[in-house]
Design an enzyme around this catalytic site. Structure first.
Site, PDB file in Angstrom:
ATOM      1  N   GLN A  51      26.764 -18.019 -62.205  1.00  0.00           N
ATOM      2  CA  GLN A  51      26.199 -17.912 -63.587  1.00  0.00           C
ATOM      3  C   GLN A  51      25.697 -18.929 -64.228  1.00  0.00           C
ATOM      4  O   GLN A  51      24.843 -18.759 -65.094  1.00  0.00           O
ATOM      5  CB  GLN A  51      27.262 -17.208 -64.534  1.00  0.00           C
ATOM      6  CG  GLN A  51      27.564 -15.525 -64.279  1.00  0.00           C
ATOM      7  CD  GLN A  51      28.658 -15.062 -64.805  1.00  0.00           C
ATOM      8  OE1 GLN A  51      29.722 -15.502 -65.210  1.00  0.00           O
ATOM      9  NE2 GLN A  51      28.096 -14.578 -66.081  1.00  0.00           N
ATOM     10  N   HIS A 130      36.494  -8.883 -62.517  1.00  0.00           N
ATOM     11  CA  HIS A 130      35.034  -9.233 -62.669  1.00  0.00           C
ATOM     12  C   HIS A 130      34.625 -10.475 -62.229  1.00  0.00           C
ATOM     13  O   HIS A 130      33.586 -10.585 -61.623  1.00  0.00           O
ATOM     14  CB  HIS A 130      34.973  -9.077 -64.104  1.00  0.00           C
ATOM     15  CG  HIS A 130      33.544  -9.401 -65.035  1.00  0.00           C
ATOM     16  ND1 HIS A 130      32.908  -8.368 -65.704  1.00  0.00           N
ATOM     17  CD2 HIS A 130      32.561 -10.197 -64.794  1.00  0.00           C
ATOM     18  CE1 HIS A 130      31.636  -8.932 -65.991  1.00  0.00           C
ATOM     19  NE2 HIS A 130      31.741 -10.202 -65.487  1.00  0.00           N
ATOM     20  N   GLU A 131      35.279 -11.632 -62.384  1.00  0.00           N
ATOM     21  CA  GLU A 131      34.845 -13.005 -62.089  1.00  0.00           C
ATOM     22  C   GLU A 131      35.029 -13.051 -60.463  1.00  0.00           C
ATOM     23  O   GLU A 131      34.041 -13.841 -59.953  1.00  0.00           O
ATOM     24  CB  GLU A 131      35.455 -14.038 -62.819  1.00  0.00           C
ATOM     25  CG  GLU A 131      35.556 -13.984 -64.294  1.00  0.00           C
ATOM     26  CD  GLU A 131      34.149 -13.934 -64.922  1.00  0.00           C
ATOM     27  OE1 GLU A 131      33.265 -14.415 -64.288  1.00  0.00           O
ATOM     28  OE2 GLU A 131      34.228 -13.479 -65.965  1.00  0.00           O
TER      29      GLU A 131
HETATM   30 NI    NI Z   1      30.223 -11.563 -65.780  1.00  0.00          NI
END
Ligand code: NI
Length: 172
Positions: A51, A130-131
């Site tokens: 990200q 999620h990560e």
């Molecule tokens: Ni995320």
């Protein structure tokens, strides 16, 4: 520390598989510090390397109970299930209904390369799944049964979050 540039929805990087971390040096420490600063600035609860444009298997999480750093994390076991609202700093303003396990145990290394196990429930279990998904190019909308209306609110998961860390004695 520095705020890093975020990668957003539509960027093909988000679909790439991140590579394992093999060098535990100052550069890794700086990346982790920068990722935490970038996450806190946006009031996020988790951030993966991809990200901020770094395709390495690194994650920072803070669900409000202290920072957790995970290097090369893998999920060892899961149990139960929870359905709730989930978002992502790479998908600003978007939320979806996502089913996740209610309890998750992961194995990971710290910034110095030491292995440990972490077990978490409720929101922490959700954040861990999620990560770690991000490291394999998977994002929350892939799991969403439906996206939420911007004005829609759902009851919060009231279950208390528990976290347990265990240092590993296993030799590499
Ligand atoms: Ni995320």
């Amino acid at each position: 520390m520095a705020i890093r540039n975020m990668v957003y929805e539509g960027d093909p990087l988000l679909r790439k598989t991140s590579r394992e971390v093999t060098v535990f040096d100052d550069r890794l420490g700086t990346l982790l510090d920068d990722m935490a600063e970038t996450m806190y600035q946006q009031n996020g609860v988790g951030l993966a390397g991809v990200q901020v444009g770094v395709l390495r298997r690194v994650v920072v999480i803070d669900i409000g109970e202290g920072k957790i750093e995970l290097i090369n994390p893998t999920i060892l076991k899961t149990s139960g299930s929870q359905v709730g609202s989930e978002g992502c700093l790479s998908f600003p303003g978007q939320f979806g209904l996502v089913e996740r396990p209610d309890a998750v145990t992961v194995k990971a290394q710290d910034r110095h390369g030491n292995w440990f196990e972490l077990s978490g429930t409720a929101l922490l279990a959700r954040a861990l799944c999620h990560e770690i998904d991000h490291l394999d190019g998977i994002v929350f909308i892939d799991h969403a049964s439906r996206m939420l209306d911007p004005n829609e609110t759902l009851p919060k998961n009231k279950r208390r979050v528990t976290a347990h860390v265990k240092k590993e004695k296993t030799d590499k």
